[in-house]
Structure formats: structure tokens, C-alpha cells
Design a protein around this motif. Structure first.
Motif, PDB file in Angstrom:
ATOM      1  N   ASN A   1      12.143  -5.392  -2.224  1.00 55.24           N
ATOM      2  CA  ASN A   1      10.692  -5.358  -2.094  1.00 55.24           C
ATOM      3  C   ASN A   1      10.107  -3.975  -2.397  1.00 55.24           C
ATOM      4  OD1 ASN A   1      11.744  -7.460   0.254  1.00 55.24           O
ATOM      5  ND2 ASN A   1       9.948  -8.179  -0.835  1.00 55.24           N
ATOM      6  N   PRO A   2      10.448  -3.403  -3.536  1.00 51.11           N
ATOM      7  CA  PRO A   2       9.895  -2.076  -3.813  1.00 51.11           C
ATOM      8  C   PRO A   2       8.394  -2.112  -4.067  1.00 51.11           C
ATOM      9  CG  PRO A   2      11.039  -2.920  -5.736  1.00 51.11           C
ATOM     10  CD  PRO A   2      11.331  -3.869  -4.606  1.00 51.11           C
ATOM     11  N   HIS A   3       7.908  -3.245  -4.592  1.00 47.85           N
ATOM     12  CA  HIS A   3       6.500  -3.322  -4.972  1.00 47.85           C
ATOM     13  C   HIS A   3       5.651  -4.084  -3.977  1.00 47.85           C
ATOM     14  CE1 HIS A   3       8.231  -2.934  -9.279  1.00 47.85           C
ATOM     15  NE2 HIS A   3       7.832  -1.751  -8.865  1.00 47.85           N
ATOM     16  N   SER A   4       6.242  -5.075  -3.320  1.00 42.70           N
ATOM     17  CA  SER A   4       5.458  -5.973  -2.474  1.00 42.70           C
ATOM     18  C   SER A   4       6.401  -6.809  -1.628  1.00 42.70           C
ATOM     19  CB  SER A   4       4.630  -6.911  -3.360  1.00 42.70           C
ATOM     20  OG  SER A   4       4.032  -7.934  -2.586  1.00 42.70           O
ATOM     21  N   PHE A   5       5.920  -7.224  -0.440  1.00 46.52           N
ATOM     22  CA  PHE A   5       6.691  -8.178   0.354  1.00 46.52           C
ATOM     23  C   PHE A   5       6.395  -9.618  -0.066  1.00 46.52           C
ATOM     24  CE2 PHE A   5       6.583  -4.455   3.153  1.00 46.52           C
ATOM     25  CZ  PHE A   5       7.946  -4.272   3.279  1.00 46.52           C
ATOM     26  N   PHE A   6       5.502  -9.767  -1.028  1.00 48.85           N
ATOM     27  CA  PHE A   6       5.124 -11.112  -1.462  1.00 48.85           C
ATOM     28  C   PHE A   6       6.142 -11.702  -2.441  1.00 48.85           C
ATOM     29  CE2 PHE A   6       2.128 -13.710  -4.275  1.00 48.85           C
ATOM     30  CZ  PHE A   6       2.178 -14.822  -3.453  1.00 48.85           C
ATOM     31  N   TYR A   7       6.852 -10.848  -3.156  1.00 50.21           N
ATOM     32  CA  TYR A   7       7.788 -11.370  -4.165  1.00 50.21           C
ATOM     33  C   TYR A   7       8.935 -10.397  -4.369  1.00 50.21           C
ATOM     34  CZ  TYR A   7       4.751  -8.144  -6.547  1.00 50.21           C
ATOM     35  OH  TYR A   7       4.027  -7.025  -6.842  1.00 50.21           O
ATOM     36  N   THR A   8      10.021 -10.943  -4.900  1.00 53.12           N
ATOM     37  CA  THR A   8      11.157 -10.171  -5.408  1.00 53.12           C
ATOM     38  C   THR A   8      11.414 -10.702  -6.817  1.00 53.12           C
ATOM     39  OG1 THR A   8      12.087  -9.955  -3.188  1.00 53.12           O
ATOM     40  CG2 THR A   8      13.583  -9.584  -5.032  1.00 53.12           C
ATOM     41  N   ILE A   9      11.740  -9.800  -7.724  1.00 49.68           N
ATOM     42  CA  ILE A   9      11.882 -10.222  -9.133  1.00 49.68           C
ATOM     43  C   ILE A   9      13.320 -10.010  -9.610  1.00 49.68           C
ATOM     44  CG2 ILE A   9      10.999  -9.951 -11.483  1.00 49.68           C
ATOM     45  CD1 ILE A   9       8.453  -8.761 -10.342  1.00 49.68           C
ATOM     46  N   CYS A  10      13.867 -11.029 -10.268  1.00 49.99           N
ATOM     47  CA  CYS A  10      15.187 -10.957 -10.902  1.00 49.99           C
ATOM     48  C   CYS A  10      15.025 -11.198 -12.395  1.00 49.99           C
ATOM     49  CB  CYS A  10      16.104 -12.051 -10.376  1.00 49.99           C
ATOM     50  SG  CYS A  10      16.514 -11.899  -8.644  1.00 49.99           S
ATOM     51  N   THR A  11      15.833 -10.513 -13.198  1.00 45.87           N
ATOM     52  CA  THR A  11      15.803 -10.711 -14.644  1.00 45.87           C
ATOM     53  C   THR A  11      17.213 -11.072 -15.105  1.00 45.87           C
ATOM     54  OG1 THR A  11      14.089  -9.016 -14.754  1.00 45.87           O
ATOM     55  CG2 THR A  11      15.125  -9.659 -16.836  1.00 45.87           C
TER      56      THR A  11
ATOM     57  N   PRO B   1       0.828  -1.216   0.000  1.00 48.43           N
ATOM     58  CA  PRO B   1       0.000   0.000   0.000  1.00 48.43           C
ATOM     59  C   PRO B   1       0.861   1.264   0.000  1.00 48.43           C
ATOM     60  CG  PRO B   1      -0.185  -1.197   2.096  1.00 48.43           C
ATOM     61  CD  PRO B   1       0.610  -2.052   1.178  1.00 48.43           C
ATOM     62  N   ASP B   2       2.088   1.144   0.532  1.00 52.44           N
ATOM     63  CA  ASP B   2       2.960   2.320   0.615  1.00 52.44           C
ATOM     64  C   ASP B   2       3.949   2.382  -0.544  1.00 52.44           C
ATOM     65  OD1 ASP B   2       4.433   0.094   1.265  1.00 52.44           O
ATOM     66  OD2 ASP B   2       5.540   1.050   2.892  1.00 52.44           O
ATOM     67  N   ALA B   3       3.639   1.683  -1.650  1.00 49.16           N
ATOM     68  CA  ALA B   3       4.607   1.548  -2.744  1.00 49.16           C
ATOM     69  C   ALA B   3       5.118   2.896  -3.249  1.00 49.16           C
ATOM     70  CB  ALA B   3       3.995   0.741  -3.893  1.00 49.16           C
ATOM     71  N   ALA B   4       4.263   3.900  -3.234  1.00 59.62           N
ATOM     72  CA  ALA B   4       4.680   5.196  -3.780  1.00 59.62           C
ATOM     73  C   ALA B   4       5.706   5.877  -2.885  1.00 59.62           C
ATOM     74  CB  ALA B   4       3.461   6.104  -3.957  1.00 59.62           C
ATOM     75  N   GLN B   5       5.736   5.503  -1.593  1.00 57.72           N
ATOM     76  CA  GLN B   5       6.671   6.162  -0.667  1.00 57.72           C
ATOM     77  C   GLN B   5       7.970   5.378  -0.463  1.00 57.72           C
ATOM     78  OE1 GLN B   5       3.138   5.968   0.741  1.00 57.72           O
ATOM     79  NE2 GLN B   5       3.040   7.700  -0.659  1.00 57.72           N
ATOM     80  N   VAL B   6       8.081   4.217  -1.114  1.00 55.75           N
ATOM     81  CA  VAL B   6       9.255   3.374  -0.863  1.00 55.75           C
ATOM     82  C   VAL B   6      10.512   4.055  -1.397  1.00 55.75           C
ATOM     83  CG1 VAL B   6      10.330   1.156  -1.435  1.00 55.75           C
ATOM     84  CG2 VAL B   6       7.897   1.250  -0.865  1.00 55.75           C
TER      85      VAL B   6
END
Lengths: 651, 651
Positions: free
Chosen positions: B541-551, B529-534
Motif C-alpha cells: 500500500n505505498p500509494h493508497s489503502f484502497f488498492y494494491t497493484i500487481c503487474t 495523504p502521507d504517501a510521500a513519507q511511506v
């Protein structure tokens, strides 16, 4: 790790008598202090700052220095601070048409043609590095006396042959004074050295141009894509250098003025805001904003080198007191470490009674030549890029590791050659020491058919250069280890007996051990008087503090039976017996990669003597009979206190 | 490292309300406590001992556990104690003729057919390992309350749906009592579990035989050549097992009695002197003397497994409370760690609102099956050597790494097969989880043509098994990193987007990002919910604590331009973009070694979802259009709280 040496038992006449007084607790003073404290010497260490470096200053640990720190058991404490690691350098220049900047290339900071254990530069605030040394010193019972300064000294070997140096010390506020006696005085006070001034030692400027630099550490917000890389950026608005740091910080170096400019003034300055504005213009079209600024400083700097590093081999200088140069190549702290290391083990060898006092005369030439090479490199490095950026094909050609680097040099263009030299230099692996009593050469007093002449044999080891790195398997516990790290920095010579094929070398090994045991060998001459009482747990110095011995077989670990294959003298170093059975990508077809990398015969082996600082001293064949030990006796006889193996000694 | 999670902001009704009460501060309790404390949960952690384990007990950290400790940032603190490392196991038996013992073979403890980062067992006193966790817990504000014990508990979800567990605690001397409310209670109290007894959960004995073991830690003087190796020694005088330890110590395990013997009594004992005398006889013709004995204990042990790990998914058991077995395979602490880890992230996913409460029902079957496999292995392992020692050729055949391990299984004899299984099991890499909502299988609710079925595609990744290790180059700073370690143990799912050739996958990547951004995707549904303030410094975890993404691109680092090649959503994880450009000896001809090792197409890539504990969940193709994200929505929908991607969810 911190092996206690024989010198520890030495008594000093009074509490005011020290082995050495060290002035300055920057990298050079701390390295010297740490080595000598571990080896049992009594140290008075002062610094005129009330506390260690709080921010800024030097921050680059080169690959070779990281090897050294690991060898001292200090690497993990450094790495615990999560320093930035620089693997590549990026170059940014104005585009051929249009505004702004574009990336014109990248190259590895330690390319794979250098066989490095840690092919990156470690970047960490100098104060954190100093604290790692300081906390190690505390374990040895040494505390830096702060804020104290040196107010005077005399050195008179005739008046007091044992403690010739008298040093006057004072609290910086003048409230307290102290006079101490010492065997040595070391000035590691930085560019403005009181000791150097007192000795009336001049500074020579190799490059007449001097500069004013601005340097800023801080946390930024930017869309510049290479902010976590080391970058050299040239633009229409000026040039900056970007260095990533720990804790999301970045360091920017900005050249504020050059003595080549008509209005140059060494006191020219700029505010932090001015430097930030300039950086913003240079980085266009990318944006940059500072969230915090940890440190900002402007300082004039010129290339300078001290005329002497000592006058009488009792009072010595090292570090920035001897050489100053631009911060761009990140060499200051690394050169300081190696100055101190070079002096530390030589003082130790003399004071422990192993080497003649003349050994100390090798400190200045060895280290001054390195400083001169550093300054020359500093110029060349700067010019390399002012001419033109490298092409991708050149970087690729220069980066690839090759086994025939010697032979293919002619085919390389000047650019690639300079690039390779630069990389060797900046990584620290390019530092080498010239011919002298320690670094065997054709005119060395040691003369024997068994000596493997670097240009007349297959050996790839060069006296005066670092031992090649290699993985081997320790026999007693089957641990895979880094051979070059197996002997800690204990002040001892490192004798690596590459024993080839055990069935081929059985007699040669027996003869090697038998000849070591003869009365006048270097082995017997410097045996510990307490050898019979040494614990069976002592791994490195059971026989002497003068040397540690490793034996490496070109065989698979399970094939080696220590009780059968290793003479008792060598088997006593039971943690230092290895199987050369690890595959190495650089010699993919070798049966015994370590032997192959050293250029030693995989059947017959060879013996490599490595100085306490990791540089090769001499390489000899492992032959049946006495010739191998005879040659080593001659080698050590060139600088040792005792007559060895019946040979006449000359320094 | 210790990423703060959304749950941290949660308020508890009173100071006596906790997320979890953990009883027992051995390996299982400490691992659970450390994970949950880092992820922001409020913990009451008690132990009935006045201080951490002072000596003895478990000491073997298997290769996979070391990976886990590194992923938690705890490895260097463990390694700072200079533990012993076991690379090989030696077997000693009576000779065919004559007396005494001879070495009949050695084998690697983690042979090269296992692609392990750390192919050795780390041996360190359990108390030192516990202290590493305890000092990490202190950083999260958790202190173990000692010496306190549990005296009673109730669990009633109807009475209090949020804090259903009431726990009665008391100081061991009975002077103080405390009643606390909690969401969960965990029993990590060891084999004699009060909580298990209260729950009336029985213990099943897989092997009816029980044993009495003597175990002794100490410093010895011996000429036995393998004293620094792990050894299994059989002799006419009995059998012992040798385990090297830190600080020159060695541990000896000696079987004192077996229930197969006619006069067996579980309370049979032996003095330290008797055990030493027996060891001396067994080791003949070698000598052994003790310099110090640090710890000596005799204890009866049987193979047992708890019938249940929980009754109501509020009160859980783990570690020795659930499974006991012989100490010989060195699995106790490692199994305890994985019990705790398995439970920790599942509690986290439920309490953070990501997963449905039923997710907790996967804890018992996943971990109980591993315990059953461990007990079965324990038996098999013991029998393997009682039959005959392995031949050198068998060890060699079993040790060599091979790319066609699947296909060559048929050619292997039973011995090699068992050996390989043993090594996989003891290294920890053999642990796997069976089909369920987390580990995709053909009957899983997620059904799509893009799902890469392990037996019907080239992928070498198996749902329920660990992600393969791989070296890659981080794009922003050119650091060479271990891909499997790049996301710390932050309780998040790990989405590895293997992006193949950027020119081939450009559209597929765009579509992948665009479909993630759709309203009902797992990405959007669990956004912070606080993604804009991160902060822009947030790496994982910039977007969510549910996942981290690697490319990860199958391209060389300098060829990758993040601003051009990576959609903004993925580029936000700018420290998690990698070049698959490191050479790997296991796939020497591959252009992109990580893609090749995972069995993913080097042009087209693929997406790998890895559970927070490092086990693969599902592997899908990276296709243009919505199918890739649709399949992931289906996968997560099988256990998540929200309806994802419009699909019906079923656990």
C-alpha cells in the motif's frame, strides 16, 4: 514424530554417566544432540557462549537440508521466520565498454535437471535456526549447559569398556567444575577445536591461498535491481557477493585481502564504513545506502581439512572442527548437519545393539570424502567464473531437466559439466557415499542374482545416493504424500517394497513376508521384545526400531484392497501402503511414476533399502521364493551384530 | 502482513466508543474481529462462554477456506496441529445379496476439474481453529471479554450519526454491567441469537423436515478399512457418517430421529453407549471399539434461514444466527468465515472513506443468496445418494479436469451435473456473487468497449467468482509464487495488470500509468495523504489503502527489466511484478499459462480488478489511450465516495 526407542529404557550407573557429551551448540552439535535425544539417549551438551548465536554467521539452508529438516518435523518452524528464498543467481560484470556493471547472466540455483522438492536456498540467520533445534531439544528434556567449556578428557576402553570417556568440564569463569563419564565425546566446537588439538589431529590445506573476508548484514536502500537475488558482482573496484536475508536484510560478502597479494596480512581489517564505501564504488552506477547494520565482521579464512575425524571411534569431531572453506558456496551449515546425521544413526545402531561397533569406522571416510569434495568444489566454483561468464545458451542447456542425463554428458562442454556438478553440489543432492558395507557394490559380501546392480540393470537408484523423490497416494486415507518423507528421521532403516502390479506380485509378496518371518531374518532377529504390547496406533516401528517398512503398488488407489492384496506383516504398517498413481512431469508417459523414476519394473517391482539418513543402501528384485529376503539378510549381515539368514557376516 | 491502515489514526471520543461491538467468538465473530483489528479498527468483542470451544462442534475447513486462511497468514498455525485431510469420500451400502456392508464407490472430495490449490478438506477441532484467531487478535491488542453477554441495544442514526449504536453488556453472572457506543453491532451468537430475536427477524425453514443428530468424537480400534476416510454408510441397521480427525480420532455422525418418523420428538435422545451399539451394528461385519470418547452430543437441527441479515446496516447478523442446516456437508464454519469476510471489507471501505455507505446494502443479498444455495444444496446432496450410488464411470467422468467444461455440460447426465455442483459447492469454489455494483454485469453503470464481457469475450474470469489460481515468478527475487496469494488480506482492491508481451504493450502500460495519475482517477482520488513519507519497504500500500497493484508479463523472468519495461507508478510495487513463465498442466501448450488460464490475450494482456475478498469485480482490456482507466473509474465510481474520472456515479 519423536518415536521413543528401546534405548530409552536403558539405565545409566549414576547421574554423572551419559551416552554422549557434546561440546558446542552450533549446527553440528545441535543436529547430533537432537537426533540422539529423540532416540532416547542421555546427553550432556555444553557450549561456551552464554546464549545462542545472536547475529550473523552461516545462513544458507540448501534444498537437501530442507528435506532433512522437514523429515525431522522442523521445517515449518524454520519457515515461520519467513526466510529469504534464492531461486536464481545473477552475475554482474564490467561492460565491454564503459564504466559500471551490467548483468551478464542469471542461472537457477537448483535447476530443473535436479529433481528437488524445494528448488531454492533458504536464507535465515543461524541463531534462529539454532533456536528451532534448542526448543526441540527441550521437548526431549535436553538443555544446553552454558557458558561451560571442556578442559580435558581421556578415552580408555580397556579401563571402562562401557563408559570409556572421562570428560572434565568447567564454567567459563572457572567457578564450577564437573567430571562426567560417557560412552562418546563429540567435538562440534568450530574451527578452533580444543578436542582436535588435544587429539593432536592436524589440518591440511588443500588450497594454499587464504583470504580475509568482510561480511555485513543490514537493511539497505538501493536501486540495484537484483538486491533480492544472490549476486556475484565483479567490477573495476573489486568484487562482492550479495545474499538476500529475512526481514528485508541483505548480506554482503567482500573480499578484503588474499594471500596472493604482495602486502597480504591475515590480520588485515577494514571498518564497516570502509566496506560500505567500497560496496558503493563496486555497485556504481547504482546507489546503495544503509538504513541499519545488524552485524559486521572481518575474518581470515583458509581452506582446511582435518586429518582425522576420530582417533578411537569414541571421541569424534564434526562440522567446522573438521573442514573450513570460503563462505561463498553456502555449504558450512549444510555439511555440518550431514556430519552430525551420519554419526547420529551409526551411534544409535551400535548402541541399540543392531550393528557391530565397526560400523562407526564408516563415519570418517564417508564424511571426510564429502569434505574433500567440498573443498575441491569450492576451488572449482571460484575459478568457474573468474574465467568467463556463462552464455545464456549454456545456462539453458544446463538447466533443462532431461531423462537421458547420463547419455548426453559427452555432448556437454566442460563449462556445462562443471555448472551441473556445482548445482548438484550446492543443492546438497550431489553428496554421495562411496562403496562400503552400507552402500552395496559388486565386492560387497551380499552376492545374489536378485541384487539390482546400478550399471547392469534399469534401476536409477545408486547405493550411496539419495532416494529419488516421488509423490504417491496413501491408501488408507487417500492423502497425496511425498514418499521420501513418509518415514520420519527415526533412526530406522527404510525398507521400500515397490510391489508393482498386485496381480503379478501376489506370490512374491507372500514369499517376502513369509521369509521375513523366518527365525534368522533381519526382521525377526531385531524384533522388539515388547512387540506384542505395542499400540495399534504405532505407525513406524510396530515390529522393531531397526526398520520401518513401506509398500507401494503400481496401481490406482481404489484398486488396492489392503486385506486382499497385502500380507499381514506388511499390512501392519497400514499408514505406509501407497498407490503409485500420481502423474509426474518427469516421466509423463509412465503408468506408475514412482516405479518409473526409481527405474523399477512397473509389473514386478523391487525392494529398496534406504539408510536411516535417506541414502540408498541396496536395491533388489522382488522375486518369488526366498532370494529377495536372503539378499537383504546378506546385506544387513555385513554390519549387523547377529548372524542373519545363515550367511557368514563380514564388515 | 498486518498492514496498518489509515483508520488506525482515527480518534474515538471516549474509551467507551468502539468502531464495532462483536457478540460471539465462534468462527464468524473471530473472522470479523481479526480482519477489522488488523485494519486498525477499535473492537469490543464479547462471548458468553468462559473459554473457547473445548471439544466438538464444527471441524471442516474446505479448500477455498484454506486459501483464505493462507491469505491471512494463519494456515501454518492451523496445519501445525496436524489436522486430518480428506481427499476422497467412500460410499458403503448393503451388498446386493447377503448381510453387512460393502464399499460401492469412492470419489475425490475436490476433483481435478476444480483448479484448487489444496484439493482436500482439512479437519480440525473448532477450538483449535478459534485459538489461532484468538492469538492473532492478541497481536492486534484485542482480547475477548468473557463470559459476558449482550442484554440490550438501540440503533439510532439520527440521534448520533457517527456512533448510532448503544449496547448494554453484562457479565453472565450479572455482577458487572457496561454500556458502550459503537458504529456497528455484529451478532455472531449462533442459532439462538439474542440480537436477531430483538430485531424480530424471523427464520424460514426451507425443508420442513428436522432431525436429531448424535455426534461422537473419539479414538477407536477397528478393522473397518476406510476409518481414515470420509464415509457415508447405509446399512440395514441405519446410517452413519465417518469423518477422520486429528490425533487418531474419528467423528461419527448418526441420525437418531427424523421428523418424517411417526414417533418423532425433537428432544429424542440416546446415550453414548446406545450410539456406539448402533454404530457396531451398522459397521458389521467389521468390528469397532472405543478407546476414548472425547466428545458426545445429541442435538436437534432443522434447515433454517434468517429473513434478514440486518435492519438498518448498523446492526448485522452472520454465521449460524442466519442459517442452520445439517452438519453433513461440512459447510457451517466455511459459510461463517465468508459471511464475516464479506462484511469486514465493506465496513472497512465505508469507514475508511472509500465507498459510499450504500455499499453495506450488498452484504445481505450477497450472503443470503449463498445461504439459500447452501440449503438447497444440502437437500440435493442428501437426495443424491438416497437415490443410487454413483457408478465408477460417472465418478471418473465427473472427476477429470477438462478445459471445455462449459461446452461439455450438455453431454453430462443429471447425476454428474449434480455431483460437479456438489463438489464445487463443498470445496467453496462454487460460491459466487450475483450482479451488483461490485460485480460487473451488462447493466452496470460502467459501460465501455474495453470491458471484457464474460460471455462475449475469451476471458474465463467471471465477475462475482474467484480469481483463477496461477503460479508465476516474482521478478525481483525469482521466487515461484502463487499469484492469487501475493496480496495479503489487507482490505484493499487488487488490481492485476496482465501486461502481455512487454514489447507489444509498452505504450498501453505507459498510458495506463499516465491516466491513473490524472487528478480524478480512482488512483489519485484515494491516494494516501502521507504517501510521500511511506517507507520504501512498504510492499502493498505505498500509494493508497484502497488498492494494491500487481503487474504480470507474458515473458520469461530474465527478459523483464523493471527499469525499462515498467512505468514508475507500477514499478513502485516492485515485489508485485511477475513473469508468467511457469508451465501449467491445465494449459500445457500455453506460452504464458496464467494469461491463458484467465482467458486473457498473451500479447495484449488485460486488467483484472479483484475485490478485497478475492472475487473478480471487472475485467477490462489493456488498451493504448485512456479507455482502460476510464472504465475502471466508472467501475469504482459505482460505489465510491468521490466523483471519478468525470463520470456520474450511481449505486
Amino acid at each position: 514424530m519423536a518415536t521413543q526407542t528401546a534405548s530409552q529404557t536403558k539405565k545409566h550407573p549414576t547421574l554423572n554417566h551419559y551416552d554422549i557429551v557434546i561440546v558446542g551448540a552450533g549446527p553440528v552439535g545441535l543436529m547430533l544432540s537432537t537426533c540422539l535425544a529423540r532416540w532416547g539417549y542421555r546427553i550432556k551438551h555444553i557450549d561456551n557462549r552464554p546464549e545462542p548465536t545472536p547475529t550473523g554467521r552461516a545462513d544458507g539452508i540448501q534444498p537437501r537440508s530442507l528435506d532433512l529438516l522437514r523429515n525431522m518435523g522442523l521445517k515449518s518452524a524454520i519457515m515461520a521466520h519467513k526466510p529469504a528464498r534464492v531461486y536464481e543467481v545473477a552475475f554482474w560484470d564490467p561492460p565491454k565498454s564503459g564504466k559500471g556493471i551490467v548483468r551478464t547472466g542469471t542461472w537457477p540455483s537448483c535447476p530443473s535437471f535436479i529433481d528437488a522438492r524445494y528448488p531454492f536456498t533458504t536464507l535465515l540467520h543461524q541463531g534462529l535456526i539454532e533456536r528451532v533445534f534448542i526448543s526441540d531439544l527441550e521437548k526431549s528434556g535436553v538443555e544446553i549447559q552454558r557458558p561451560w567449556t571442556i578442559t580435558g578428557f581421556t578415552s580408555d576402553e580397556k579401563a571402562d569398556p562401557e563408559y570409556p570417556v572421562t570428560v572434565e568440564l568447567a564454567h567459563v569463569d572457572g567457578t564450577f567444575k564437573q567430571t562426567v563419564k560417557a560412552k562418546y565425546l563429540f567435538g562440534g566446537e568450530g574451527a578452533r577445536s580444543f578436542i582436535r588439538d588435544q587429539l593432536k589431529i592436524g589440518i591440511k590445506h588443500k588450497d594454499p591461498i587464504s583470504y580475509v573476508w568482510g561480511v555485513m548484514d543490514g537493511v539497505v536502500k538501493t536501486d540495484f535491481p537484483d538486491i533480492k537475488m544472490k549476486c556475484t558482482i565483479h567490477s573495476a573496484h573489486g568484487s562482492i557477493m550479495v545474499i538476500p536475508r529475512e526481514n528485508n536484510m541483505v548480506r554482503l560478502y567482500i573480499q578484503i585481502a588474499s594471500s596472493e597479494e604482495p602486502d597480504f596480512h591475515p590480520r588485515k581489517t577494514a571498518t564497516a564504513e570502509e566496506v560500505q564505501e567500497r560496496a558503493k564504488r563496486i555497485l556504481q552506477p547504482y546507489s546503495i545506502e544503509w538504513e541499519t547494520v545488524e552485524w559486521y565482521s572481518v575474518y581470515p579464512i583458509g581452506q582446511g581439512i582435518s586429518d582425522r575425524y576420530t582417533l578411537d571411534h569414541r571421541v569424534f569431531l564434526g562440522g567446522d572442527a573438521c573442514h573450513t572453506h570460503s563462505p561463498k558456496a553456502g555449504q558450512g551449515m549444510n555439511t555440518a548437519f550431514l556430519d552430525a546425521l551420519n554419526l547420529a544413526w551409526k551411534i544409535h545402531l551400535v548402541e541399540a545393539g543392531f550393528a557391530r561397533r565397526e560400523l562407526l569406522e564408516t563415519y570418517e571416510p564417508e564424511r571426510k570424502e564429502v569434505a574433500e569434495a567440498l573443498l575441491a568444489f569450492d576451488n572449482k566454483y571460484a575459478k568457474l567464473f573468474s574465467q568467463r561468464p556463462p552464455q545464456a545458451s549454456e545456462v539453458a542447456a544446463a538447466s533443462t531437466h532431461t531423462q537421458q542425463s547420463e547419455s548426453s554428458v559427452e555432448e556437454e562442454n566442460e563449462f556445462i559439466k562443471t555448472f551441473k556438478e556445482s548445482c548438484e553440489f550446492t543443492s546438497g543432492y550431489g553428496v554421495f557415499y562411496k562403496e562400503n558395507a552400507l552402500n552395496w557394490h559388486p565386492a560387497h559380501p551380499a552376492q545374489s542374482h536378485v541384487i539390482l546392480h546400478p550399471s547392469k540393470s534399469n534401476t536409477r537408484l545408486m547405493p550411496g545416493r539419495l532416494l529419488t523423490i516421488a509423490d504417491v497416494t496413501r491408501v488408507v486415507d487417500a492423502n497425496v504424500v511425498h514418499l521420501e518423507q513418509e518415514i520420519p528421521l527415526n533412526g530406522s532403516f527404510r525398507i521400500f517394497v515397490f510391489a508393482g502390479n498386485p496381480s503379478v506380485t501376489a506370490q512374491a509378496l507372500k514369499d517376502f513376508a513369509a521369509n521375513l518371518e523366518k527365525k534368522n531374518s533381519f526382521y525377526s532377529a531385531y524384533a522388539r521384545p515388547d512387540a506384542a504390547q505395542v499400540s495399534h496406533h504405532e505407525r513406524h516401528n510396530p515390529h522393531s526400531f531397526f526398520y520401518t517398512i513401506c509398500t507401494i503398488f503400481a496401481a490406482k488407489r481404489p484398486e488396492i484392497e489392503i486385506s486382499r492384496d497385502v500380507p499381514a506383516l506388511l499390512a501392519r504398517y497400514r499408514d505406509h501402503i501407497y498407490a503409485d498413481d500420481r502423474w509426474d512431469r518427469r516421466v509423463p508417459d509412465a503408468k506408475a511414476a514412482a516405479h518409473a523414476k526409481m527405474g523399477l519394473d512397473q509389473e514386478k517391482g523391487g525392494v529398496v533399502v534406504v539408510r536411516p539418513d535417506g541414502y540408498v543402501g541396496i536395491v533388489v528384485a522382488l522375486e518369488e521364493g526366498s532370494a529377495t529376503v536372503d539378499a537383504l539378510n546378506q546385506y544387513f549381515g555385513a554390519f549387523c551384530t547377529k548372524k542373519l539368514g545363515g550367511e557368514v557376516c563380514q564388515l
